[in-house]
Write a protein that holds these residues in place. Structure first.
Motif, PDB file in Angstrom:
ATOM      1  N   UNK A 208       0.839  -1.206   0.000  1.00  0.00           N
ATOM      2  CA  UNK A 208       0.000   0.000   0.000  1.00  0.00           C
ATOM      3  C   UNK A 208       0.871   1.252   0.000  1.00  0.00           C
ATOM      4  N   UNK A 209       1.480   1.563  -1.125  1.00  0.00           N
ATOM      5  CA  UNK A 209       2.336   2.761  -1.205  1.00  0.00           C
ATOM      6  C   UNK A 209       1.544   4.012  -0.833  1.00  0.00           C
ATOM      7  N   UNK A 210       2.180   4.891  -0.100  1.00  0.00           N
ATOM      8  CA  UNK A 210       1.510   6.118   0.308  1.00  0.00           C
ATOM      9  C   UNK A 210       0.890   6.042   1.682  1.00  0.00           C
ATOM     10  N   UNK A 211       0.769   4.819   2.216  1.00  0.00           N
ATOM     11  CA  UNK A 211       0.241   4.663   3.565  1.00  0.00           C
ATOM     12  C   UNK A 211       1.323   4.977   4.583  1.00  0.00           C
ATOM     13  N   UNK A 212       0.951   5.682   5.634  1.00  0.00           N
ATOM     14  CA  UNK A 212       1.890   6.022   6.703  1.00  0.00           C
ATOM     15  C   UNK A 212       1.703   5.025   7.835  1.00  0.00           C
ATOM     16  N   UNK A 213       2.768   4.306   8.176  1.00  0.00           N
ATOM     17  CA  UNK A 213       2.749   3.372   9.303  1.00  0.00           C
ATOM     18  C   UNK A 213       3.991   3.642  10.134  1.00  0.00           C
ATOM     19  N   UNK A 214       3.811   3.940  11.403  1.00  0.00           N
ATOM     20  CA  UNK A 214       4.938   4.270  12.254  1.00  0.00           C
ATOM     21  C   UNK A 214       4.764   3.658  13.642  1.00  0.00           C
ATOM     22  N   UNK A 215       5.773   2.916  14.084  1.00  0.00           N
ATOM     23  CA  UNK A 215       5.747   2.322  15.411  1.00  0.00           C
ATOM     24  C   UNK A 215       6.503   3.200  16.400  1.00  0.00           C
ATOM     25  N   UNK A 216       6.003   3.252  17.643  1.00  0.00           N
ATOM     26  CA  UNK A 216       6.605   4.059  18.704  1.00  0.00           C
ATOM     27  C   UNK A 216       6.784   3.191  19.945  1.00  0.00           C
ATOM     28  N   UNK A 217       7.981   2.662  20.201  1.00  0.00           N
ATOM     29  CA  UNK A 217       8.207   1.840  21.400  1.00  0.00           C
ATOM     30  C   UNK A 217       7.912   2.633  22.665  1.00  0.00           C
ATOM     31  N   UNK A 218       7.245   2.007  23.601  1.00  0.00           N
ATOM     32  CA  UNK A 218       6.883   2.653  24.863  1.00  0.00           C
ATOM     33  C   UNK A 218       7.450   1.916  26.072  1.00  0.00           C
ATOM     34  N   UNK A 219       8.508   1.134  25.839  1.00  0.00           N
ATOM     35  CA  UNK A 219       9.183   0.480  26.953  1.00  0.00           C
ATOM     36  C   UNK A 219       8.560  -0.852  27.327  1.00  0.00           C
ATOM     37  N   UNK A 220       8.879  -1.295  28.548  1.00  0.00           N
ATOM     38  CA  UNK A 220       8.405  -2.588  29.064  1.00  0.00           C
ATOM     39  C   UNK A 220       7.519  -2.342  30.269  1.00  0.00           C
ATOM     40  N   UNK A 221       6.354  -2.980  30.275  1.00  0.00           N
ATOM     41  CA  UNK A 221       5.440  -2.906  31.418  1.00  0.00           C
ATOM     42  C   UNK A 221       5.007  -4.310  31.789  1.00  0.00           C
ATOM     43  N   UNK A 222       5.243  -4.675  33.026  1.00  0.00           N
ATOM     44  CA  UNK A 222       4.844  -6.013  33.487  1.00  0.00           C
ATOM     45  C   UNK A 222       5.508  -7.117  32.689  1.00  0.00           C
ATOM     46  N   UNK A 223       6.713  -6.848  32.226  1.00  0.00           N
ATOM     47  CA  UNK A 223       7.428  -7.850  31.446  1.00  0.00           C
ATOM     48  C   UNK A 223       7.014  -7.930  29.988  1.00  0.00           C
ATOM     49  N   UNK A 224       6.149  -7.034  29.555  1.00  0.00           N
ATOM     50  CA  UNK A 224       5.660  -7.052  28.178  1.00  0.00           C
ATOM     51  C   UNK A 224       6.141  -5.809  27.419  1.00  0.00           C
ATOM     52  N   UNK A 225       6.552  -6.024  26.188  1.00  0.00           N
ATOM     53  CA  UNK A 225       6.918  -4.908  25.322  1.00  0.00           C
ATOM     54  C   UNK A 225       5.669  -4.115  24.957  1.00  0.00           C
ATOM     55  N   UNK A 226       5.757  -2.779  25.029  1.00  0.00           N
ATOM     56  CA  UNK A 226       4.622  -1.908  24.719  1.00  0.00           C
ATOM     57  C   UNK A 226       4.979  -1.038  23.515  1.00  0.00           C
TER      58      UNK A 226
END
Length: 270
Positions: A208-226
């Protein structure tokens, strides 16, 4: 695609004395209009820096350059000198700008104040430019055209800048962008690493060219990646824009669940 760049002027921004909230606001505002800020630059209150940055922007064939800050009466306020020199224009006292400045003082209850050299300085505009009314402060803004580019010079005080942008800049930008629709969604992902998500994002971007997808890591909470994940699509078709976002979100959610994680929507906005 319409290219918009922003130039923030002021040493206070470079030394950390003042946080540049103006660039952030303009970028967010453009996103709501279905456009994007292609580049932001911050320069010192020095004539050569302003001239150089503006000329570089023109060389990139910018359609709209938004220059913020440096319009006031003090010696370090040299944005208009820099813009004029960068475009190869002279400076001329603009009668409308003079009237705006005088009117501001009268409206503030100060009566007919003397038009000192410092006050007249705010009316010294690049040749052929148009003053823009400042509803809140003293210094007028400026609109000047050079070739294909339109340059807007706005005050650095955030309230003044925002009001002038909405009134004098935004209507012209909307006309240039045409009728577009922006749909966006944000997901909160739990229990999946960003590195595991990367191939999924890559496949969606290729499909899907033109689509904006961006991930933002928010650290670890309760042993889970956020992770928070933004998805946005701009289109001249409102239905297509929404459908594209929904399709991407569905694929991301499926991939996260297959990896043993969880996904939930945080917000969705137009």
């Amino acid at each position: 695609m319409v290219r918009v760049e922003m130039l923030a002027v002021g040493r206070e921004l470079l030394i950390g004395r003042t946080l540049d909230t103006n660039s952030n606001w303009v970028g967010r505002r453009l996103a709501t209009l279905g456009a994007k800020l292609s580049r932001t630059s911050t320069v010192d209150d020095e004539l050569g820096e302003i001239v150089g940055a503006l000329r570089e922007s023109m060389e990139r064939r910018t359609d709209f350059a938004i220059v913020v800050g440096g319009l006031g009466p003090t010696p370090d306020d040299m944005t208009l000198r820099g813009v004029a020199a960068g475009l190869g224009f002279g400076l001329r006292t603009n009668p409308r700008a003079m009237a705006m400045i005088a009117g501001h003082y009268e409206g503030a209850g100060l009566g007919r104040v003397p038009m000192t050299a410092a006050r007249r300085k705010m009316a010294l505009l690049p040749e052929g430019s148009e003053p823009l009314e400042n509803e809140t402060g003293t210094a007028p803004g400026v609109r000047v055209v050079s070739g294909r580019a339109v340059i807007f010079c706005l005050p650095g005080v955030p309230l003044e800048m925002r009001r002038m942008f909405r009134r004098s800049v935004e209507p012209e930008l909307k006309k240039a962008f045409g009728r577009v629709y922006r749909h966006a969604a944000t997901l909160k992902l739990e229990g999946v690493m960003e590195s595991a998500l990367a191939p999924v994002i890559e496949r969606q971007l290729k499909a899907r060219p033109g689509t904006y997808i961006k991930s933002h890591p928010r650290g670890i909470e309760g042993g889970l990646s956020m992770i928070e994940l933004d998805v946005a699509v701009v289109s001249d078709d409102a239905v297509a824009s929404r459908s594209e976002v929904e399709a991407v979100v569905m694929e991301i959610v499926r991939a996260v669940r297959r990896a043993g994680g969880r996904a939930r929507p945080v917000k969705a906005r137009l």
